[in-house]
Each structure stands twice: as structure tokens, then as C-alpha cells.
Design a protein around this motif. Sequence first.
Motif, PDB file in Angstrom:
ATOM      1  N   LEU A 142      14.867  19.500  78.347  1.00 37.22           N
ATOM      2  CA  LEU A 142      15.116  18.142  78.795  1.00 37.22           C
ATOM      3  C   LEU A 142      14.782  17.213  77.639  1.00 37.22           C
ATOM      4  O   LEU A 142      13.643  17.176  77.165  1.00 37.22           O
ATOM      5  CB  LEU A 142      14.277  17.796  80.021  1.00 37.22           C
ATOM      6  CG  LEU A 142      14.693  16.517  80.769  1.00 37.22           C
ATOM      7  CD1 LEU A 142      14.196  16.570  82.210  1.00 37.22           C
ATOM      8  CD2 LEU A 142      14.185  15.244  80.101  1.00 37.22           C
ATOM      9  N   LYS A 143      15.797  16.493  77.172  1.00 36.15           N
ATOM     10  CA  LYS A 143      15.632  15.596  76.031  1.00 36.15           C
ATOM     11  C   LYS A 143      15.800  14.162  76.523  1.00 36.15           C
ATOM     12  O   LYS A 143      16.916  13.730  76.840  1.00 36.15           O
ATOM     13  CB  LYS A 143      16.662  15.924  74.952  1.00 36.15           C
ATOM     14  CG  LYS A 143      16.349  15.355  73.582  1.00 36.15           C
ATOM     15  CD  LYS A 143      17.288  15.961  72.534  1.00 36.15           C
ATOM     16  CE  LYS A 143      16.871  15.588  71.128  1.00 36.15           C
ATOM     17  NZ  LYS A 143      17.737  16.243  70.107  1.00 36.15           N
ATOM     18  N   ALA A 144      14.701  13.436  76.625  1.00 38.38           N
ATOM     19  CA  ALA A 144      14.719  12.028  77.008  1.00 38.38           C
ATOM     20  C   ALA A 144      14.839  11.211  75.725  1.00 38.38           C
ATOM     21  O   ALA A 144      13.888  11.144  74.942  1.00 38.38           O
ATOM     22  CB  ALA A 144      13.459  11.663  77.774  1.00 38.38           C
ATOM     23  N   SER A 158      20.004  10.616  77.051  1.00 44.38           N
ATOM     24  CA  SER A 158      19.206  11.686  77.642  1.00 44.38           C
ATOM     25  C   SER A 158      20.091  12.766  78.264  1.00 44.38           C
ATOM     26  O   SER A 158      21.176  12.481  78.777  1.00 44.38           O
ATOM     27  CB  SER A 158      18.273  11.124  78.710  1.00 44.38           C
ATOM     28  OG  SER A 158      17.426  10.134  78.175  1.00 44.38           O
ATOM     29  N   TYR A 159      19.605  14.003  78.227  1.00 43.15           N
ATOM     30  CA  TYR A 159      20.333  15.102  78.857  1.00 43.15           C
ATOM     31  C   TYR A 159      19.375  16.240  79.181  1.00 43.15           C
ATOM     32  O   TYR A 159      18.245  16.302  78.669  1.00 43.15           O
ATOM     33  CB  TYR A 159      21.457  15.616  77.951  1.00 43.15           C
ATOM     34  CG  TYR A 159      21.009  16.229  76.646  1.00 43.15           C
ATOM     35  CD1 TYR A 159      20.611  17.571  76.580  1.00 43.15           C
ATOM     36  CD2 TYR A 159      20.992  15.485  75.471  1.00 43.15           C
ATOM     37  CE1 TYR A 159      20.196  18.143  75.380  1.00 43.15           C
ATOM     38  CE2 TYR A 159      20.583  16.044  74.277  1.00 43.15           C
ATOM     39  CZ  TYR A 159      20.188  17.371  74.232  1.00 43.15           C
ATOM     40  OH  TYR A 159      19.763  17.929  73.046  1.00 43.15           O
ATOM     41  N   VAL A 160      19.832  17.141  80.038  1.00 46.40           N
ATOM     42  CA  VAL A 160      19.116  18.374  80.317  1.00 46.40           C
ATOM     43  C   VAL A 160      20.067  19.535  80.036  1.00 46.40           C
ATOM     44  O   VAL A 160      21.263  19.458  80.330  1.00 46.40           O
ATOM     45  CB  VAL A 160      18.593  18.424  81.777  1.00 46.40           C
ATOM     46  CG1 VAL A 160      19.727  18.367  82.779  1.00 46.40           C
ATOM     47  CG2 VAL A 160      17.732  19.661  82.001  1.00 46.40           C
ATOM     48  N   ASN A 168      24.442  15.537  81.380  1.00 45.63           N
ATOM     49  CA  ASN A 168      24.033  14.248  80.844  1.00 45.63           C
ATOM     50  C   ASN A 168      23.297  13.442  81.902  1.00 45.63           C
ATOM     51  O   ASN A 168      23.673  13.443  83.077  1.00 45.63           O
ATOM     52  CB  ASN A 168      25.251  13.466  80.337  1.00 45.63           C
ATOM     53  CG  ASN A 168      25.788  14.035  79.041  1.00 45.63           C
ATOM     54  OD1 ASN A 168      25.125  14.838  78.384  1.00 45.63           O
ATOM     55  ND2 ASN A 168      26.983  13.641  78.667  1.00 45.63           N
ATOM     56  N   LEU A 169      22.263  12.726  81.459  1.00 43.38           N
ATOM     57  CA  LEU A 169      21.427  11.945  82.376  1.00 43.38           C
ATOM     58  C   LEU A 169      21.627  10.449  82.200  1.00 43.38           C
ATOM     59  O   LEU A 169      20.873   9.658  82.774  1.00 43.38           O
ATOM     60  CB  LEU A 169      19.947  12.291  82.146  1.00 43.38           C
ATOM     61  CG  LEU A 169      19.573  13.762  82.307  1.00 43.38           C
ATOM     62  CD1 LEU A 169      18.092  13.973  81.990  1.00 43.38           C
ATOM     63  CD2 LEU A 169      19.889  14.258  83.710  1.00 43.38           C
ATOM     64  N   ASN A 204      29.379  16.016  81.113  1.00 38.31           N
ATOM     65  CA  ASN A 204      28.762  17.333  81.245  1.00 38.31           C
ATOM     66  C   ASN A 204      29.637  18.378  80.566  1.00 38.31           C
ATOM     67  O   ASN A 204      30.862  18.258  80.539  1.00 38.31           O
ATOM     68  CB  ASN A 204      28.570  17.699  82.714  1.00 38.31           C
ATOM     69  CG  ASN A 204      27.595  16.768  83.414  1.00 38.31           C
ATOM     70  OD1 ASN A 204      26.839  16.045  82.774  1.00 38.31           O
ATOM     71  ND2 ASN A 204      27.628  16.783  84.731  1.00 38.31           N
ATOM     72  N   LYS A 205      29.024  19.412  80.034  1.00 43.21           N
ATOM     73  CA  LYS A 205      29.832  20.371  79.280  1.00 43.21           C
ATOM     74  C   LYS A 205      29.264  21.783  79.338  1.00 43.21           C
ATOM     75  O   LYS A 205      28.055  21.987  79.304  1.00 43.21           O
ATOM     76  CB  LYS A 205      29.976  19.922  77.833  1.00 43.21           C
ATOM     77  CG  LYS A 205      28.675  19.563  77.123  1.00 43.21           C
ATOM     78  CD  LYS A 205      28.972  18.871  75.807  1.00 43.21           C
ATOM     79  CE  LYS A 205      27.723  18.351  75.134  1.00 43.21           C
ATOM     80  NZ  LYS A 205      28.013  17.580  73.909  1.00 43.21           N
TER      81      LYS A 205
END
Length: 369
Positions: A38-40, A58-60, A85-86, A97-98
Motif C-alpha cells: 500500500l503506497k500512500a 495512492s494505490y494498493v 488505485n485509491l 486499475n490494472k
Amino acid sequence: MKKSLLALLVSALALTSTAHAAEIYNKDGNKLDFYGKLKAMRYISDADTNASNNADKSYVRIGFKGQTQINDLMTGYGQWEYQYNLNNPESDSNVGNKKRLGFAGLKFGNYGSVDYGRNYGLIYDVEAITDMMPEFGATAYTSADVYMLTRTNGVATYRNSNFFGLVDGLDFALQYQGKNENASRSDSASNGDGMAASLSYKLIEGLSIKGAVSSSNRTFDQKDTAYGRGDKAEAWATGLKYDRDGIYLAANYAETRNMNPINGTAQVAGNDVAVSGYANKLQNIEVVAQYQFDFGLRPSLAYVQTKVKDIENGIGDADYYKFVDLGATYYFNKNMSAFVDYKINLLDDNNTLAKNTDDIVALGVTYQF
């Protein structure tokens, strides 16, 4: 935890996102690991030319890696990875999203492994050594789904380590990509049949040299453009990496032909000319230097320059990317880190292809397992 152990852990973490996957099953020769990140993160830029350069990023990312022991010689394996994607509202939760990876294969001891699916193209074997910046690595010429430059569809990959177990440090790989072209794919994400190969050799402890080549057929629509000549899309890359005692140094050089999309507005004899097609020739150089301190800090310095050559209609040569990257990551432990990455854009404001000239700062915190 001893400082030297922390340095080893975070060095491994810097090199692979799956270094500390969670083992969820391991019995009777069957193993399944689950991993995630998880990258904020926030991009900060004072320019108004591109809103995405001043926005939440941000994404997980989650995935699994599994293997099963078939017999004494043969092992089956597979990997899948997806990114959510967040930075979108719940009403648009699927935007961006991918599916990053998804392949399965068989390993035959010292005889190597064969797999098929969505995987990394072999040119990335070289690009990976400089894809080390906290955020802005592999952002120049190695776009996803552009032939075998990085993650792509429909590749059959053979890999062999230590040359059938006979030569320590000599690794090679061969790859075939089937044609990917349909109504739902853009021209820039399509490809004809192609082949690639890569080679890596450890010269001395900590120092290795790498090389990779690829050649593919272009699709009819790719050839039917005003920019980009030739029936083949080709690439080659070579690089050196030194990684020892906390010091990380890497450099690579790559060229492509008729492969990378170019878009923009060029100035020719005082007139605006719309450019939409492919680079006849692209040259890319990347250099990265990092040091891993025992207490968890990893500063990073990099330089990236990409040029396109021989653009039609009198445009000639042009800078495509050119920046210095100053970054640092602090690893609290093997699972938690914070980072800052400053991309200093060196492109002129009036660059030939009217490319974006924003400086960008990325700030973030990462949790991964």
C-alpha cells in the motif's frame, strides 16, 4: 535487530517488492505466498500544465506466487499481480486499475524454466538495474504494453540460471511474443509477432553486466502513420550494475527503432506541426547511485536522458525526457518505509515536441509484506 541485519533486509526490500511475502500455505511440496503493498503518495508541482502532476497517486498492489513439486525434476509455478488505485471516488472505483502480471510455467531443475502469460519483457532485464528511484524509475522509454520493453501480454519466456548449472553467474533468457491486435487495443499497445533474448554475467563479486535485444513485426496501423518507418520494431539495451557493501551503482544505455509512440506539437519553420506516430530511433541513458546506511536511510541520485532521432517533416532530433532525480527512502523495518523523490525536469520550456517541463516532488509512506 542488529544494524547490519536491518541493512541487509532493506537492501533486499529495495530490490524486490516480494522479498517478504507472507507464506499462507506450505505442505507436501505445495507452497503459496501472498504479497502486497500500500503506497500512500502525493505528487506536488507548482505548474498548471498537467493536473496529474499535482494530485493524489495512492494505490494498493496485491499478488500471489505459488509453486508445486511435481517430481524430482519438475516444479510448477505461477504468479498474479493486480493494482487498485485509491485516488478515485467510489463511483469510479475501477478507473486506472490494472492487471500487472499473470503467468504460469514449469521449471526443470538446471535445465531452466518455461512460462507463458502476462509477464515482463526481456528488455526490462536491463532496465531493472536503474529502476531503483523511490518513484520515478522506468518512466522514460519502457512503457507497459509497448512490445517487450516491460510488462506485456502473450509472452512465452525461457530462463536459465548459471548456464545449466555449469557456469556460476551466467544467466540467459529467450522470449517469444504472439501478435496482440484487436479493436479494444490502441495502436501504441499493439504488436506483431516478436522475439527477444537477454544475457547476464557476474564479472566479480558485486559487479555484473547485462544485455538484451528484441525484434518484432509491426502491425499494419503502426506502419500506416506519417511518423515512424520500417516493418520491424527493434530494441537493444546494455548495462552495468555494482551492488556490494551498501553501495549501489548502475548505468544502462538503450536504443529502439519504430517502437516508442511520439505525440506532441512541433515547431517547423515557425509553424505548429502535429506529431503522432512512432520514433524512427530512440536513445536512452540512465545512471543511478545509492547508498544503504545501517540505520535504514537510502539516499538516491539519478540522471535520465531520452532522445528521439530523425523525426520526419523536417523536425529532426528532439529531447523526449531529461531529468535529474534526487530521492531518499527511510526504512523503519522490513515492512514500513517513507520516501521523498524530487524529479528536476531539465527540458527547455520551448522544447521541440512541447513536452511537459514540470518539476515534481513525490512524498509518501509505503507498507508492504
